[in-house]
Design a protein around this motif. Structure first.
Motif, short mmCIF file in Angstrom:
data_model
loop_
_atom_site.label_atom_id
_atom_site.label_comp_id
_atom_site.label_asym_id
_atom_site.label_seq_id
_atom_site.Cartn_x
_atom_site.Cartn_y
_atom_site.Cartn_z
N THR A 45 8.62 -1.74 2.48
CA THR A 45 7.93 -0.78 1.63
C THR A 45 8.56 -0.76 0.23
N SER A 57 2.77 4.48 1.36
CA SER A 57 3.30 3.84 2.56
C SER A 57 4.19 4.81 3.34
N THR A 58 5.07 5.51 2.60
CA THR A 58 5.96 6.49 3.23
C THR A 58 5.17 7.65 3.83
N MET A 90 4.64 0.51 7.65
CA MET A 90 5.42 0.39 6.42
C MET A 90 5.53 -1.06 5.94
#
Length: 294
Positions: A45, A57-58, A90
Motif C-alpha cells: 500500500t 487502501s487503508t 492492501m
C-alpha cells in the motif's frame, strides 16, 4: 507495469499459502504468518506513494477487518480468513481491467469482489465435496412441518433464480454464458439447502468442553431451540463461536454436557483462493451477469 505484475504474483502466492495452511495444517494458519501478511499488504500500500490511494487502501482494509470481525464473532468465518482478505485488499485495493475477461472495475474494491467470488465458489465446492461424504450420515427425524418448510425454501430459491434468469435473458438480453453462471449459482444454493442437515451432521461431532478449543464453532443448527434457550440462560458466554470464557463456564457449570461442534468444516481458504483467482481473471463475477459487461 513491473510493480503491478509483482503485486499480482504476491497476491496469488499469499492466497495459495493460506489455502495450503488450511488444507495441510488442520485449518490452522500460524499467527505469525497471518500478521506478516498484513505487514506485506501495508508495504505494498505504501509503495503506491500516493496519499489518496494509501488512504483508500487503508480504509478498505480497516472496513474489511471490522466487518469481518462481526462475521467471525457470529461463527461464519475464521479469523485467518478475515485477515487474509484484508491483507490481499492492501496489495491490490482496486483491480483495473481483469486479465482474461471483463471491463475495468476501478471503483469496485477488490475485497468485495473476493468476498462475492468466494461465496459463489463455496456454493460449488461445498456440495461437490461434502454431499458424497454425507449421503450415508444419519440425521435426526425431523417433523413433517420442518421437512415441508425445507422443501418450500428450496422451491422458493429456485423460483426466484428462474424469474431473475428470465428477466436477464428476455429484458436485458444477457448472454447464454451469464444464464449458465446463474444456473450454477442456483443449483449450488439448492443443493446446500437440500443436504444442509446431512452435511452438518458429517462435519460435526458431539464433544464436551475437553475436546473443544477457542475458535471452534458449535453447530447450533443441530440443536433444538429449547436446548439453546436453556443454555443461554445458564451460560453467560454461550454463542456459536467457542471462546476461552465459554470453556471456563462449561468446565465449572456443564462439564459433562456434549455439544455438536464442527470438527470437519470446509477449509474456507479453498473457495477464497478460487475467488482470488477469479477476481484477477474476471473481476467481480456477478458483473458478468449484466449485458453491459462484455
Amino acid at each position: 507495469m513491473q510493480l503491478l505484475v509483482l503485486r499480482i504474483i504476491i497476491f496469488l502466492a499469499l492466497a495459495l499459502a493460506y489455502m495450503l495452511f488450511d488444507i495441510f495444517n488442520n485449518r490452522n494458519v500460524p499467527s505469525y504468518f497471518a500478521y506478516a501478511s498484513l505487514v506485506v499488504g501495508a508495504v505494498f500500500t505504501l509503495l503506491y506513494l500516493n496519499l489518496s490511494q494509501i488512504f483508500y487502501s487503508t480504509l478498505i482494509a480497516i472496513a474489511t477487518l471490522g466487518f469481518g470481525y462481526v462475521v467471525y464473532r457470529i461463527g461464519q468465518l475464521g479469523a485467518a480468513d478475515v485477515i487474509e482478505i484484508a491483507a490481499l485488499s492492501m496489495i491490490i485495493p482496486f483491480m483495473g481491467k481483469p486479465l482474461i475477461y471483463g471491463v475495468t472495475q476501478s471503483y469496485m474494491p477488490v475485497a468485495l469482489s473476493i468476498a462475492i467470488n468466494s461465496g459463489i465458489a463455496a456454493l460449488i465446492v461445498v456440495p461437490l465435496y461434502y454431499i458424497p461424504k454425507a449421503l450415508h450420515v444419519k440425521t435426526p427425524d425431523y417433523s413433517k412441518s420442518k421437512k415441508q418448510s425445507n422443501y418450500f425454501r428450496i422451491a422458493l430459491i429456485i423460483t426466484v433464480y428462474a424469474f431473475f434468469g428470465a428477466f436477464l435473458f428476455s429484458v436485458l438480453h444477457a448472454s447464454y454464458a451469464a444464464i449458465v453462471l446463474l444456473a450454477i449459482i442456483a443449483l449450488g444454493s439448492a443443493l446446500v439447502l437440500a443436504f444442509e442437515d446431512r452435511m452438518m451432521a458429517y462435519m460435526s461431532q458431539y464433544v464436551t468442553y475437553k475436546n473443544m478449543e477457542p475458535g471452534d464453532i458449535i453447530a447450533t443448527g443441530m440443536m433444538k431451540k429449547r436446548e439453546i434457550n436453556v443454555l443461554e440462560k445458564k451460560l453467560v458466554h454461550f454463542e456459536r463461536l467457542v471462546g476461552p470464557e465459554l470453556l471456563k463456564e462449561l468446565k465449572t457449570k456443564l462439564p459433562s454436557h456434549k455439544f455438536p461442534v464442527y470438527k470437519k468444516p470446509i477449509p474456507f481458504a479453498v473457495p477464497i483462493f478460487i475467488g482470488v483467482v477469479a477476481t484477477i481473471a474476471f473481476g467481480n463475477v456477478l458483473l458478468l451477469l449484466l449485458p453491459a459487461y462484455p
